[in-house]
Design an enzyme around this catalytic site. Structure first.
Site, mmCIF file in Angstrom:
data_model
loop_
_atom_site.group_PDB
_atom_site.id
_atom_site.type_symbol
_atom_site.label_atom_id
_atom_site.label_comp_id
_atom_site.label_asym_id
_atom_site.label_seq_id
_atom_site.Cartn_x
_atom_site.Cartn_y
_atom_site.Cartn_z
ATOM 1 N N LYS A 77 0.941 -1.284 -0.088
ATOM 2 C CA LYS A 77 -0.077 0.010 -0.189
ATOM 3 C C LYS A 77 0.943 1.353 -0.035
ATOM 4 C CE LYS A 77 -3.702 -2.363 2.696
ATOM 5 N NZ LYS A 77 -4.529 -2.414 3.802
ATOM 6 N N ALA A 93 -0.712 0.922 5.965
ATOM 7 C CA ALA A 93 -0.806 0.112 7.164
ATOM 8 C C ALA A 93 -1.810 -1.157 6.830
ATOM 9 C CB ALA A 93 -1.502 1.094 8.262
ATOM 10 N N ASP A 94 -1.738 -2.098 7.482
ATOM 11 C CA ASP A 94 -2.713 -3.147 7.481
ATOM 12 C C ASP A 94 -3.041 -3.925 8.684
ATOM 13 O OD1 ASP A 94 -4.266 -5.055 5.385
ATOM 14 O OD2 ASP A 94 -3.090 -6.332 6.627
ATOM 15 N N GLN A 95 -4.051 -4.555 8.856
ATOM 16 C CA GLN A 95 -4.447 -5.312 10.291
ATOM 17 C C GLN A 95 -5.119 -6.451 9.852
ATOM 18 O OE1 GLN A 95 -7.857 -3.707 12.802
ATOM 19 N NE2 GLN A 95 -6.266 -3.502 14.457
#
Length: 217
Positions: A77, A93-95
């Protein structure tokens, strides 16, 4: 699509005049609100256009862990958005949510949100949050953290009432909840950093931004 609705964030008092602009490689309202509430000047928020389902499927086929997926997606991203913002610090960011060895995705419908809550009911799950910052194509920083959350047993009636209350907000997070709101009623225990649960390792990020003069030291 670039976020053109908001003007570039002003420089804040104490920041270095030559500090690179900070760009959020996401259009997540939760992440942007978290950053701005902490005084981080967000120059722009841009959609990265990464096919997360495809990436997760490829990593799952390779036997990768949820932490690896979160880091890979966060970097993808950031790199995708950084192509449009030369000289800027761009954060992706990622979760990920892992329960009983399975990964859950963001629900897209009320039925999917209800199924997510039924899956989490009475169990402890793990949330992994990763942020990656790149500049001019090079990764300069990343941080990954996780938290454990225990959901109380949820009745069918409570799930229906909860989804009536939160509405479309249930589709904004991988667990169909926001801990900072009525979603707090789902839990009996939360172990870990509050900002990690919200989806961003905020405190380590602010250290990085101070080091680059974006925030005052």
């Amino acid at each position: 699509m670039t976020d053109t609705a908001a003007a570039p964030a002003p420089r804040i008092a104490g920041a270095k005049p030559d500090a690179p602009p900070f760009v959020l490689g996401s259009q997540s309202p939760t992440r942007r609100h978290m950053l701005e509430a902490a005084g981080v000047p967000v120059h722009a928020a841009d959609r990265p256009g990464v096919d997360e389902d495809e990436v997760k499927a490829a990593f799952r086929a390779d036997g990768a862990g949820a932490d690896d997926v979160a880091e890979a997606l966060a970097e993808m991203k950031a790199q995708r958005v950084a192509e449009r913002y030369g000289g800027c610090l761009v954060m992706g960011a990622d979760q990920m949510l892992e329960v009983d060895g399975a990964w859950l995705d963001k629900p897209r419908t009320r039925d999917q949100a209800a199924q997510t809550l039924r899956t989490l009911s009475g169990k402890t799950h793990r949330l992994i949050a990763c942020a990656v910052v790149v500049k001019d194509g090079g990764r300069i920083w990343h941080h990954i953290d996780s938290a454990k959350l225990t959901v109380r047993p949820l009745s069918a009636g409570f799930i229906d009432s909860y989804l009536d209350t939160v509405g479309a907000a249930a589709f904004d997070s991988v667990g169909a909840y926001q801990l900072e709101g009525v979603g707090a009623q789902l839990f009996t225990q939360v172990q870990g950093d509050y900002f990690t649960v919200l989806g961003l390792p905020l405190l380590p990020l602010t250290d990085l931004l101070r080091n680059h003069g974006v925030l005052p030291s």
